[in-house]
Design an enzyme around this catalytic site. Structure first.
Site, short mmCIF file in Angstrom:
data_model
loop_
_atom_site.label_atom_id
_atom_site.label_comp_id
_atom_site.label_asym_id
_atom_site.label_seq_id
_atom_site.Cartn_x
_atom_site.Cartn_y
_atom_site.Cartn_z
N TYR A 111 0.74 -0.63 0.23
CA TYR A 111 -0.04 0.44 -0.02
C TYR A 111 1.13 0.95 -0.07
CZ TYR A 111 -3.84 -2.45 0.66
OH TYR A 111 -5.37 -4.02 0.90
N SER B 211 -13.68 -4.59 -0.77
CA SER B 211 -14.38 -3.65 -1.69
C SER B 211 -16.01 -3.53 -1.69
CB SER B 211 -14.33 -3.73 -3.00
OG SER B 211 -14.55 -3.40 -3.94
N LEU C 48 -18.76 -2.59 -0.62
CA LEU C 48 -19.88 -1.95 -1.89
C LEU C 48 -19.77 -2.11 -2.76
CD1 LEU C 48 -19.47 1.33 -0.05
CD2 LEU C 48 -21.12 -0.15 0.87
N GLY C 49 -19.21 -3.39 -3.52
CA GLY C 49 -19.12 -3.16 -5.24
C GLY C 49 -19.15 -1.90 -5.49
N VAL D 149 -21.50 -0.66 -6.97
CA VAL D 149 -22.49 0.36 -6.87
C VAL D 149 -22.87 1.72 -7.00
CG1 VAL D 149 -24.99 0.89 -5.75
CG2 VAL D 149 -24.24 -1.14 -5.31
N PHE D 150 -21.94 2.76 -6.60
CA PHE D 150 -22.03 3.74 -6.40
C PHE D 150 -20.61 4.88 -7.73
CE2 PHE D 150 -23.42 2.51 -2.01
CZ PHE D 150 -24.11 3.93 -2.03
#
Length: 287
Positions: free
Chosen positions: A46, A200, A202-203, A205-206
């Site tokens: 990261y 991830s 929330l996939g 969708v937004f």
């Protein structure tokens, strides 16, 4: 429970995202602890191998007791960046590299041990016996407590699991990426008592404006009042309804969204509402 139900993902805390200052990182850690988020998910790569050290300095300054948090890190990916002389992105799971990588993470995070070490992604060249030797050494020396994998299939977990215990598999799982429910991965984890964590959660969708995302938004909108919840919370509640006991790894640095994520763990979706949300994602009824 060894790890908090909601896990704070640190990938965007540093140069790959919000570029938080040391003070801001320390403040965000304390906010997480105030809301029962005690587990922090790292990977050595990261920030192109910089975020762990930045987190470690902030952690040291914050005065947080080590025993009150859990630190996760991952190793194995050899990333292309200025700090590494790599010709190509690849994976290294040799005994010496795993041990060296963990020691680097401990130094960067300013801690004596990791609560959990994960192999970041499976390599076609990994040798289970060599990995087992490294993990055995690290556990014996007190440098890691638990061992797990990330993004591994059931057959890959079988190969590794014959030589050592696997405690966790961190997989991509969300309403828009739920293949783990159908390809045997979650079934395997439940059968073997391996804890799933979901990156991830929330996939897309937004992130995407598609017919699928529009269906999902419409369905979530019909349920928000019923559960007194935001769309984010309903998406997380949908994941956590699965009987494997999935721990979402939430990547936001927004304090309010982190608080709301914790509140989502209290939502128990009714059976048919869970399937309504699934059908909205799939665009067709279940078989």
């Amino acid at each position: 429970m060894k790890y908090s139900k909601i896990i704070a993902g640190t990938m965007t805390w540093g140069s790959w995202g919000k570029q938080l200052s040391k003070k801001d990182m320390a403040d965000l850690m304390k906010h997480c602890l105030d809301h029962n988020i005690t587990t922090f998910d790292h990977a050595d790569i990261y920030g192109a191998y910089t975020t762990e050290a930045e987190f470690g300095k902030a952690f040291s300054d914050a005065g947080i007791k080590r025993e009150t948090i859990q630190l996760i890190s991952k190793c194995g990916i050899q990333y292309l960046c200025d700090s590494r002389e790599n010709k190509v992105k690849h994976y290294d799971y040799s005994k010496d590299y795993i041990i060296w990588s963990v020691e680097q993470s401990l130094k960067n995070l300013e801690t004596e041990y990791l609560d959990l070490l994960l192999l970041h992604r499976p390599s076609p060249l990994m040798v289970a016996e060599e990995i087992a030797e490294a993990i055995t050494t690290l556990k014996k020396d007190g440098k890691i407590k638990d061992f797990g994998v990330s993004n591994f299939t059931p057959s890959q977990m079988d190969m590794i699991g014959l030589r050592m215990d696997i405690d966790v598999n961190q997989i991509e799982f969300s309403l828009t990426q739920h293949s783990a429910m159908h390809n045997g991965t979650l079934d395997y984890l439940m059968t073997c008592g391996i804890k799933p964590m979901a990156w991830s959660p929330l996939g897309s969708v937004f992130r995407e404006d598609t017919e699928q995302s529009r269906r999902i938004h419409r369905q979530l909108g019909e349920l928000m009042d019923k559960y007194n919840a935001t769309e984010d919370q309903l998406l997380l509640a949908w994941i956590m309804k699965h009987p494997t006991g999935i721990h979402p790894v939430v990547g936001t640095t927004n304090k309010e969204r982190l608080r709301q994520a914790v509140e989502a763990s209290k939502i128990d979706l009714e059976l048919e509402d869970w399937f309504l949300i699934l059908v909205a994602s799939q665009g067709h009824k279940v078989p």
